[in-house]
Motif scaffolding. Structure first.
Motif, PDB file in Angstrom:
ATOM      1  N   LEU A   1      12.715  -4.138  14.001  1.00  0.00           N
ATOM      2  CA  LEU A   1      13.121  -3.379  12.814  1.00  0.00           C
ATOM      3  C   LEU A   1      11.905  -3.104  11.936  1.00  0.00           C
ATOM      4  CD1 LEU A   1      15.272  -2.144  10.964  1.00  0.00           C
ATOM      5  CD2 LEU A   1      15.619  -4.430   9.986  1.00  0.00           C
ATOM      6  N   GLY A   2      11.041  -4.122  11.793  1.00  0.00           N
ATOM      7  CA  GLY A   2       9.817  -3.926  11.007  1.00  0.00           C
ATOM      8  C   GLY A   2       8.955  -2.815  11.569  1.00  0.00           C
ATOM      9  N   ILE A   3       8.788  -2.791  12.900  1.00  0.00           N
ATOM     10  CA  ILE A   3       7.974  -1.759  13.535  1.00  0.00           C
ATOM     11  C   ILE A   3       8.605  -0.380  13.338  1.00  0.00           C
ATOM     12  CG2 ILE A   3       7.015  -0.936  15.719  1.00  0.00           C
ATOM     13  CD1 ILE A   3       5.732  -3.520  14.679  1.00  0.00           C
ATOM     14  N   ALA A   4       9.942  -0.295  13.517  1.00  0.00           N
ATOM     15  CA  ALA A   4      10.635   0.990  13.346  1.00  0.00           C
ATOM     16  C   ALA A   4      10.462   1.504  11.922  1.00  0.00           C
ATOM     17  CB  ALA A   4      12.114   0.830  13.690  1.00  0.00           C
ATOM     18  N   ARG A   5      10.559   0.612  10.953  1.00  0.00           N
ATOM     19  CA  ARG A   5      10.417   1.040   9.555  1.00  0.00           C
ATOM     20  C   ARG A   5       8.998   1.517   9.266  1.00  0.00           C
ATOM     21  NH1 ARG A   5      14.070  -3.690   6.557  1.00  0.00           N
ATOM     22  NH2 ARG A   5      16.082  -2.621   6.795  1.00  0.00           N
ATOM     23  N   LEU A   6       8.013   0.914   9.898  1.00  0.00           N
ATOM     24  CA  LEU A   6       6.645   1.416   9.730  1.00  0.00           C
ATOM     25  C   LEU A   6       6.546   2.855  10.206  1.00  0.00           C
ATOM     26  CD1 LEU A   6       4.391  -1.577  10.896  1.00  0.00           C
ATOM     27  CD2 LEU A   6       5.081  -0.986   8.577  1.00  0.00           C
ATOM     28  N   HIS A   7       7.166   3.137  11.361  1.00  0.00           N
ATOM     29  CA  HIS A   7       7.121   4.500  11.898  1.00  0.00           C
ATOM     30  C   HIS A   7       7.927   5.474  11.045  1.00  0.00           C
ATOM     31  CE1 HIS A   7       4.928   4.076  15.700  1.00  0.00           C
ATOM     32  NE2 HIS A   7       5.371   2.834  15.695  1.00  0.00           N
ATOM     33  N   LEU A   8       8.878   4.954  10.279  1.00  0.00           N
ATOM     34  CA  LEU A   8       9.669   5.802   9.376  1.00  0.00           C
ATOM     35  C   LEU A   8       8.998   5.949   8.006  1.00  0.00           C
ATOM     36  CD1 LEU A   8      13.214   4.414  10.265  1.00  0.00           C
ATOM     37  CD2 LEU A   8      12.357   6.718  10.765  1.00  0.00           C
ATOM     38  N   HIS A   9       7.761   5.411   7.888  1.00  0.00           N
ATOM     39  CA  HIS A   9       7.010   5.456   6.614  1.00  0.00           C
ATOM     40  C   HIS A   9       7.725   4.665   5.530  1.00  0.00           C
ATOM     41  CE1 HIS A   9       5.226   9.501   8.162  1.00  0.00           C
ATOM     42  NE2 HIS A   9       4.686   8.458   8.751  1.00  0.00           N
ATOM     43  N   ARG A  10       8.385   3.593   5.940  1.00  0.00           N
ATOM     44  CA  ARG A  10       8.983   2.654   4.985  1.00  0.00           C
ATOM     45  C   ARG A  10       8.166   1.362   5.111  1.00  0.00           C
ATOM     46  NH1 ARG A  10      14.993   3.176   7.197  1.00  0.00           N
ATOM     47  NH2 ARG A  10      15.392   1.354   5.868  1.00  0.00           N
ATOM     48  N   TYR A  11       6.914   1.470   4.668  1.00  0.00           N
ATOM     49  CA  TYR A  11       5.957   0.401   4.942  1.00  0.00           C
ATOM     50  C   TYR A  11       6.327  -0.911   4.259  1.00  0.00           C
ATOM     51  CZ  TYR A  11       3.328   4.526   6.346  1.00  0.00           C
ATOM     52  OH  TYR A  11       2.948   5.710   6.929  1.00  0.00           O
ATOM     53  N   ARG A  12       6.760  -0.818   3.014  1.00  0.00           N
ATOM     54  CA  ARG A  12       7.095  -2.041   2.288  1.00  0.00           C
ATOM     55  C   ARG A  12       8.258  -2.767   2.963  1.00  0.00           C
ATOM     56  NH1 ARG A  12       8.133   0.262  -2.093  1.00  0.00           N
ATOM     57  NH2 ARG A  12       6.032   0.260  -2.951  1.00  0.00           N
ATOM     58  N   GLU A  13       9.286  -1.998   3.353  1.00  0.00           N
ATOM     59  CA  GLU A  13      10.447  -2.602   4.020  1.00  0.00           C
ATOM     60  C   GLU A  13      10.056  -3.124   5.403  1.00  0.00           C
ATOM     61  OE1 GLU A  13      13.706   0.129   4.135  1.00  0.00           O
ATOM     62  OE2 GLU A  13      13.444   0.712   2.044  1.00  0.00           O
ATOM     63  N   GLY A  14       9.159  -2.409   6.091  1.00  0.00           N
ATOM     64  CA  GLY A  14       8.692  -2.872   7.390  1.00  0.00           C
ATOM     65  C   GLY A  14       7.965  -4.196   7.290  1.00  0.00           C
ATOM     66  N   ALA A  15       7.107  -4.315   6.280  1.00  0.00           N
ATOM     67  CA  ALA A  15       6.371  -5.568   6.076  1.00  0.00           C
ATOM     68  C   ALA A  15       7.330  -6.704   5.745  1.00  0.00           C
ATOM     69  CB  ALA A  15       5.341  -5.390   4.955  1.00  0.00           C
ATOM     70  N   GLU A  16       8.376  -6.408   4.973  1.00  0.00           N
ATOM     71  CA  GLU A  16       9.359  -7.448   4.631  1.00  0.00           C
ATOM     72  C   GLU A  16      10.073  -7.960   5.875  1.00  0.00           C
ATOM     73  OE1 GLU A  16      11.840  -5.532   1.798  1.00  0.00           O
ATOM     74  OE2 GLU A  16      10.388  -5.682   0.148  1.00  0.00           O
ATOM     75  N   ALA A  17      10.480  -7.045   6.775  1.00  0.00           N
ATOM     76  CA  ALA A  17      11.158  -7.458   8.009  1.00  0.00           C
ATOM     77  C   ALA A  17      10.233  -8.290   8.892  1.00  0.00           C
ATOM     78  CB  ALA A  17      11.668  -6.232   8.764  1.00  0.00           C
ATOM     79  N   LEU A  18       8.969  -7.886   8.996  1.00  0.00           N
ATOM     80  CA  LEU A  18       8.017  -8.632   9.818  1.00  0.00           C
ATOM     81  C   LEU A  18       7.738 -10.009   9.223  1.00  0.00           C
ATOM     82  CD1 LEU A  18       5.651  -5.679  10.678  1.00  0.00           C
ATOM     83  CD2 LEU A  18       6.886  -7.064  12.352  1.00  0.00           C
ATOM     84  N   ALA A  19       7.684 -10.089   7.901  1.00  0.00           N
ATOM     85  CA  ALA A  19       7.481 -11.390   7.246  1.00  0.00           C
ATOM     86  C   ALA A  19       8.658 -12.326   7.541  1.00  0.00           C
ATOM     87  CB  ALA A  19       7.307 -11.206   5.740  1.00  0.00           C
ATOM     88  N   LYS A  20       9.862 -11.783   7.557  1.00  0.00           N
ATOM     89  CA  LYS A  20      11.040 -12.597   7.906  1.00  0.00           C
ATOM     90  C   LYS A  20      10.971 -13.055   9.356  1.00  0.00           C
ATOM     91  CE  LYS A  20      14.235 -10.482   4.563  1.00  0.00           C
ATOM     92  NZ  LYS A  20      15.428  -9.613   4.409  1.00  0.00           N
ATOM     93  N   ALA A  21      10.498 -12.180  10.240  1.00  0.00           N
ATOM     94  CA  ALA A  21      10.353 -12.562  11.653  1.00  0.00           C
ATOM     95  C   ALA A  21       9.348 -13.702  11.795  1.00  0.00           C
ATOM     96  CB  ALA A  21       9.914 -11.358  12.481  1.00  0.00           C
ATOM     97  N   VAL A  22       8.227 -13.610  11.086  1.00  0.00           N
ATOM     98  CA  VAL A  22       7.218 -14.679  11.123  1.00  0.00           C
ATOM     99  C   VAL A  22       7.836 -15.997  10.690  1.00  0.00           C
ATOM    100  CG1 VAL A  22       5.086 -15.522  10.063  1.00  0.00           C
ATOM    101  CG2 VAL A  22       5.243 -13.143  10.806  1.00  0.00           C
TER     102      VAL A  22
END
Length: 807
Positions: free
Chosen positions: A337-358
């Protein structure tokens, strides 16, 4: 000296043959090691501890894994064997050198007895089986391909036994534990009950040692558990060939299992048939068990993302997250989901999803997945426009496991910081690592970011060529978008507006930059794009758009963002720095953000507000000297002193000084110099390499800090060769420090008995030919190198220099 590995059957005979052919002694006890070149074949690992070398670099200590054959080497060695024999023998031996000797001998025989059961192989392997360890103990040792402390109690083994067999070479260290040579293990192996085998595999899998766990499940034909473990652990980075090989082991009777069908769809997707894989997954989803549903949803989301439909992919990942809790698949869904949001130019939300995954992977103790999500979180910080944060995140990751794409994104971060040389180095590392792994996708990403660097360094032809090469080599939408963006920027700078517009129409990619470029080219409204960039969290682009907006309030906000995030590119590069002029003229409080940079080693060079000048760029050399004279001092300088220093030979030196001030203001900036009736000073901060050199040189001489050799190498060029006559005191100080630092380097090299000491002493003497200390050091260095002729020549030169000094 070469030290052979202790592990049994790891090429000791071949090494001994090599040593004899190269006239090296072969010794088997530490007491027999002399000063001459030799091969030491230890019988116990503890013997290696008694080997002491004056210089560690004089010894080559070989490990068992250094001598294991790769699959390609093995197949080539058995190229004339019957079909399938080489592959089968490699699978059984896993590259063990002694196994290749056995396989090669048996390949010439006509009998069709399988390698493992051939009486000659059994007899050959029997030589390595210790007679003082009972067979039952050896069978327990062979129960697992990898022995780790967590298995000792389960297998009724003691740490003392493991240590003893490791010391004797029956075991060797690998993959966080110990291994028996694979072919030897297969001879000793005795099957256990399915329940016990499953428990053993689960113990290994809990430590994320998936390959040995899968091997145990395969050996005991526990196919359902085997497939389930592959479902949980497979990721695209594992590789298509690995998945294909693992699925090929599954017998026909178990290929109807839903997990097998799911994995076949992943294989289809990874092989390029994304549409076919999606259809297969959709069909399977309708009848799959609840346990597999979340994995199928995740796989479908990945497939849609690969097709470029990241919005649909994100919806699938969100749906999967709603159906799962803390688990491995939940982490995968968060990551994707984090990667998909990055591609959708939702960088802040993408980083939040990746932080949760970590965080989730850390909670599960899955360090491999945690590292991957952490790497992508660092990537997300680059796209958010936080290069300093991103580089700090990258630095926490193991360099060995850092992917080529992460290195590419480190290059992007350095570009934002304006450090183009570091960007180039990161991209070179990315390209080399990607090439070694045959990762052409990462190679192309390194090339497209290299094209961006080339464009910034005013090499448009190179940038356009690199971008065109990427377009010809790939159909991946994101890569092609970045390539079209570079070509659009090149065409726009050439003045080919129609061509630039056509390229920009195909430039959509993971970064926000194609939208910012559209505003720059007048093809997109600024205000809505600025708001979109703010919502996306694209801070670097927000700063650029504020600069394009150009009013003082916007420029102040842009400057604040640049200072907070280190956007040196926007502050210093000529493509961008001209945007700051209205703010600089209107607001003196911002001047501290725009330093004047002066380089003096190797030649005079000035950089200011995106403009770079060498000495030829100044009307006269004395006008350049005036700028340096003001930069050398933090305090205002007296006009008369400056005029006398630079124009003493003229009748009206103060008039010449005033003329030079006017020329400097016209050349660089009207606000550059502050003047009063009696004094002159610079209004902007100064970065002067001379001042940094003097400060660091004193520190080296006073405290012996590390990094001396690299420092003096970087400052070994002549100081200010075109203007040194106008600054004799500064030149004398630089040469004194250069001499003393080279002498220090030479003495350090002497302590290591390195021939580089001679080179360093010669550098020191070139700067001060009357230094008795340096001459004596050079003579001693030649004597230590057993070169009496050069030592005598140095003595004669020293005597002549000292005589000249006295005269």
């Amino acid at each position: 000296m070469v030290v052979a590995p202790v592990g049994v059957g790891f090429g000791q005979q071949a090494l001994a043959l090599w040593a004899r052919r190269n006239h090296r002694a072969v010794v088997r006890a530490p007491s027999d090691i002399g000063r001459e070149a030799c091969l030491f074949i230890p019988q116990r690992r503890r013997q290696i501890e008694s080997v002491h070398l004056d210089d560690p670099e004089e010894g080559l200590f070989l490990h068992e894994t250094d001598l294991a054959y790769t699959r390609g080497e093995w197949l080539a060695a058995l190229g004339t064997a019957r079909e399938g024999y080489a592959e089968e023998s490699y699978h059984l031996s896993q590259g063990w050198p002694e196994g290749l000797l056995i396989a090669a001998q048996l390949s010439e025989r006509q009998d069709a007895i399988p390698l493992l059961h051939h009486p000659l192989a059994q007899a050959h392997l029997g030589r390595f089986i210790p007679k003082d360890v009972n067979r039952d103990t050896l069978s327990r040792l062979a129960s697992s391909p990898l022995l780790i402390p967590e298995l000792y109690d389960f297998l009724d083994l003691t740490p003392g036994l493991i240590a003893e067999l490791y010391d004797r070479g029956l075991l060797y260290a690998a993959d966080q534990g110990y291994r028996l040579p694979a072919l030897l293990r297969r001879v000793l192996h005795q099957p256990m009950s399915p329940e016990r085998a499953l428990e053993l595999a689960q113990l290994l899998a809990s430590k994320h040692l998936h390959d040995p766990a899968l091997e145990i499940l395969r050996e005991h034909q526990l196919w359902e558990a085997y497939l389930e473990l592959i479902v949980e652990t497979y990721a695209p980075r594992t590789g298509v060939q690995v998945l294909r090989e693992r699925l090929s082991q599954v017998p026909l009777s178990h290929r109807g299992l839903e997990a097998y069908e799911y994995l076949t769809a992943l294989l289809q997707r990874s092989s390029g048939d994304i549409e076919g894989a999606a259809r297969r997954l959709q069909s399977l989803q309708q009848r799959a068990s609840p346990r597999l549903q979340a994995w199928i949803i995740n796989a479908l989301g990945v497939a849609y993302g690969m097709q470029g439909d990241c919005a649909r992919a994100a919806k699938y990942f969100e749906r999967g997250l709603a159906q799962t809790q803390v688990s491995l698949v939940h982490g995968r869904l968060l990551h994707n989901l984090g990667i998909a949001r990055l591609h959708l130019h939702r960088y802040r939300e993408g980083a939040e999803a990746l932080a949760k995954a970590v965080s989730l992977y850390r909670e599960l103790g899955n360090h491999a997945e945690e590292a991957l999500s952490a790497e992508n979180l660092a990537n997300a910080k680059v796209f958010e426009g936080y290069p300093l944060v991103a580089l700090a995140e990258f630095s926490r990751l193991s360099p060995i496991h850092l992917s080529p794409l992460a290195q590419v994104n480190m290059g992007r971060a350095y570009i934002q910081l304006g450090e183009l040389e570091k960007a180039r180095q990161a991209l070179l590392r990315a390209r080399l690592k990607a090439s070694e792994a045959d990762n052409q996708r990462a190679v192309k990403y390194s090339e497209i970011v290299q094209a961006q660097v080339a464009l910034l360094e005013e090499q448009p032809e190179l940038a356009y060529g690199l971008a065109s090469g990427v377009l010809h080599a790939t159909q991946e939408a994101d890569l092609r978008g970045e390539a079209h963006l570079v070509r659009s920027q090149v065409e726009f700078r050439r003045g080919n507006l129609e061509a630039a517009r056509e390229e920009l129409a195909h430039a959509a990619n993971i970064t926000f930059s194609h939208k910012t470029e559209a505003v720059r080219q007048g093809l997109r409204p600024l205000e809505p794009t600025l708001e979109e960039a703010r919502e996306a969290g694209a801070t670097f682009d927000v700063a650029q758009l504020l600069m394009l907006k150009g009013d003082l309030t916007s420029l102040r906000e842009a400057l604040s963002l640049c200072q907070q995030n280190g956007y040196g590119l926007l502050l210093k590069h000529p493509f961008y720095s001209h945007h700051w002029l209205p703010l600089i003229k209107a607001d003196p409080s911002c001047w501290a953000a725009f330093p004047l940079s002066i380089q003096t080693f190797g030649g005079f060079r000035v950089s200011f507000l995106g403009k770079t000048l060498d000495l030829c760029g100044f009307p006269t050399r004395k006008i350049a000297a005036l700028l340096l004279a003001l930069a050398l001092h933090a305090r205002p300088q007296n006009r008369e002193v400056l005029a006398e220093q630079l124009w003493a030979e003229l009748n009206h030196p103060l008039d010449s000084l005033q003329n030079a001030v006017s020329k400097l203001r016209s050349l660089l900036l009207p606000q550059l110099i502050s003047s009063s009736k009696s004094q002159l000073s610079l209004n902007f901060p100064v970065v002067l390499d001379y001042l940094e050199f003097v400060k660091q040189a004193r520190a080296f001489l006073e405290t012996s800090e590390p990094g001396l050799e690299d420092f003096i190498q970087r400052h070994s060029e002549p100081w200010l060769p075109e203007l040194a006559d106008l600054f004799p005191l500064e030149r004398s100080e630089v040469e004194r420090y250069q001499h003393e630092l080279w002498a220090m380097v030479a003495e350090q090299q002497e302590q290591k008995h390195s021939p580089l000491a001679v080179v360093a002493y010669r550098h020191a003497l070139a700067l001060d030919p009357y230094s008795e200390r340096a001459w004596q050091g050079l003579i001693a260095a030649y004597e230590r190198l057993d070169n009496p002729e050069m030592a005598a020549k140095a003595r004669r030169s020293m005597a002549e220099a000292l005589r000249e000094l006295r005269d």
